[in-house]
Design an enzyme around this catalytic site. Structure first.
Site, PDB file in Angstrom:
ATOM      1  N   GLN A 210       2.809  10.401   1.318  1.00 25.66           N
ATOM      2  CA  GLN A 210       4.168   9.217   1.129  1.00 25.66           C
ATOM      3  C   GLN A 210       5.574   9.589  -0.095  1.00 25.66           C
ATOM      4  O   GLN A 210       6.420   9.565   0.226  1.00 25.66           O
ATOM      5  CB  GLN A 210       3.805   7.657   1.461  1.00 25.66           C
ATOM      6  CG  GLN A 210       3.821   7.406   2.390  1.00 25.66           C
ATOM      7  CD  GLN A 210       3.464   5.635   2.501  1.00 25.66           C
ATOM      8  OE1 GLN A 210       2.231   5.453   2.266  1.00 25.66           O
ATOM      9  NE2 GLN A 210       4.664   5.149   3.152  1.00 25.66           N
TER      10      GLN A 210
ATOM     11  N   GLY B   3       0.996  -1.263   0.122  1.00 32.74           N
ATOM     12  CA  GLY B   3       0.209  -0.003   0.351  1.00 32.74           C
ATOM     13  C   GLY B   3       0.849   1.677   0.236  1.00 32.74           C
ATOM     14  O   GLY B   3       1.552   1.563   0.194  1.00 32.74           O
TER      15      GLY B   3
ATOM     16  N   CYS C  51       6.075  -0.220   7.230  1.00 28.56           N
ATOM     17  CA  CYS C  51       5.623   1.330   6.377  1.00 28.56           C
ATOM     18  C   CYS C  51       6.898   1.567   5.067  1.00 28.56           C
ATOM     19  O   CYS C  51       7.802   1.394   5.946  1.00 28.56           O
ATOM     20  CB  CYS C  51       5.477   2.011   7.083  1.00 28.56           C
ATOM     21  SG  CYS C  51       4.962   3.444   6.299  1.00 28.56           S
ATOM     22  N   LEU C  52       6.510   1.469   4.475  1.00 28.15           N
ATOM     23  CA  LEU C  52       7.950   2.374   3.766  1.00 28.15           C
ATOM     24  C   LEU C  52       8.182   3.309   3.889  1.00 28.15           C
ATOM     25  O   LEU C  52       9.622   3.589   3.824  1.00 28.15           O
ATOM     26  CB  LEU C  52       7.344   2.184   1.978  1.00 28.15           C
ATOM     27  CG  LEU C  52       6.778   1.015   0.889  1.00 28.15           C
ATOM     28  CD1 LEU C  52       6.241   1.280  -0.238  1.00 28.15           C
ATOM     29  CD2 LEU C  52       7.959  -0.317   0.434  1.00 28.15           C
TER      30      LEU C  52
ATOM     31  N   HIS D 163      -2.225   7.418   6.905  1.00 31.57           N
ATOM     32  CA  HIS D 163      -1.202   8.083   6.288  1.00 31.57           C
ATOM     33  C   HIS D 163      -1.684   9.653   5.651  1.00 31.57           C
ATOM     34  O   HIS D 163      -1.374  11.190   5.855  1.00 31.57           O
ATOM     35  CB  HIS D 163      -0.823   7.959   5.356  1.00 31.57           C
ATOM     36  CG  HIS D 163       0.470   6.510   5.629  1.00 31.57           C
ATOM     37  ND1 HIS D 163       1.621   7.220   6.439  1.00 31.57           N
ATOM     38  CD2 HIS D 163       0.981   4.926   5.199  1.00 31.57           C
ATOM     39  CE1 HIS D 163       2.418   6.109   6.302  1.00 31.57           C
ATOM     40  NE2 HIS D 163       1.614   5.227   5.944  1.00 31.57           N
TER      41      HIS D 163
ATOM     42  N   HIS E  18      -3.908   1.410   7.469  1.00 29.74           N
ATOM     43  CA  HIS E  18      -3.284   1.780   8.175  1.00 29.74           C
ATOM     44  C   HIS E  18      -2.525   3.749   6.928  1.00 29.74           C
ATOM     45  O   HIS E  18      -2.036   3.897   6.886  1.00 29.74           O
ATOM     46  CB  HIS E  18      -2.022   0.883   7.128  1.00 29.74           C
ATOM     47  CG  HIS E  18      -0.353   1.923   7.215  1.00 29.74           C
ATOM     48  ND1 HIS E  18       0.773   0.540   7.883  1.00 29.74           N
ATOM     49  CD2 HIS E  18      -0.040   1.883   6.390  1.00 29.74           C
ATOM     50  CE1 HIS E  18       1.824   0.681   8.188  1.00 29.74           C
ATOM     51  NE2 HIS E  18       1.495   2.090   6.610  1.00 29.74           N
ATOM     52  N   GLU E  19      -3.329   3.260   6.055  1.00 29.87           N
ATOM     53  CA  GLU E  19      -3.699   4.025   4.119  1.00 29.87           C
ATOM     54  C   GLU E  19      -4.154   5.223   4.672  1.00 29.87           C
ATOM     55  O   GLU E  19      -3.460   6.114   4.958  1.00 29.87           O
ATOM     56  CB  GLU E  19      -3.847   3.613   3.077  1.00 29.87           C
ATOM     57  CG  GLU E  19      -2.568   2.054   2.602  1.00 29.87           C
ATOM     58  CD  GLU E  19      -0.852   2.100   2.942  1.00 29.87           C
ATOM     59  OE1 GLU E  19      -0.778   3.636   2.516  1.00 29.87           O
ATOM     60  OE2 GLU E  19      -0.333   1.075   2.573  1.00 29.87           O
TER      61      GLU E  19
HETATM   62 NI    NI Z   1       2.854   3.285   5.713  1.00 29.06          NI
END
Ligand code: NI
Length: 164
Positions: A51, A46, A90-91, A136, A132-133
């Site tokens: 991000q 995701g 998480c990236l 963000h 989660h997204e």
């Molecule tokens: Ni993330």
């Protein structure tokens, strides 16, 4: 299409609230395509638009289920129920894992790239991922929510086994 730089924790853009997208034009479609490409390139499931440093309410998800690649404009949670605890990463926070308590079921809606409203009843990983997204989009990172202390240790043992 192009790969975008993923912003890393500490970058102030990750702590800001993203703005609603009013018009789905070619620029938005290209942005979602770049997000998908960047997500796959980083082997993530995701990605949220903040991000890559842009404060728009856009999310891509592909958890490898029957929904395939989801390109979402203005995703919103409608209903939640139950509870699950699982490991997340998480990236934007490389090499960090943590256990987070999330709802087991999440009903959410979004607008697709053709401007149609879609509703999905998610469970398991997709339910975790959409929470989660959307976090963000609101400037929240999973490390804000991760379990700590004895509870975290308990889940670590449960998932990864006892240390030798
Ligand atoms: Ni993330």
């Amino acid at each position: 299409m192009a790969l975008r730089n993923v912003r890393i924790d500490g970058d102030p853009v990750l702590r800001k609230k993203a703005r609603k997208v009013e018009v789905i034009d070619d620029k938005i479609k290209d942005l979602l395509e770049d997000m998908a490409e960047t997500m796959y390139d980083s082997e993530g499931v995701g990605l949220a638009c903040p991000q890559i440093g842009i404060l728009k309410r856009l999310v891509t998800i592909d958890v490898g289920d029957e929904h395939g690649l989801l390109k979402m404009v203005n995703p919103e949670i409608l209903e939640i129920s139950g509870e699950q605890v699982g490991p997340e990463g998480c990236l934007s926070i490389p090499d960090v894992r943590g256990f987070v308590r999330r709802p087991e079921k999440v009903k959410f809606k979004y607008t697709d790239i053709d401007g149609n409203e879609q509703i999905i009843d998610a469970t398991g990983l997709l339910a975790v991922c959409i929470c989660h997204e959307i976090d963000h989009l609101n400037g929240i990172l999973f490390t804000d929510l991760a379990l700590e202390g004895e509870e975290a240790e308990m889940y670590e043992k449960l998932y990864y086994g006892e240390e030798e």
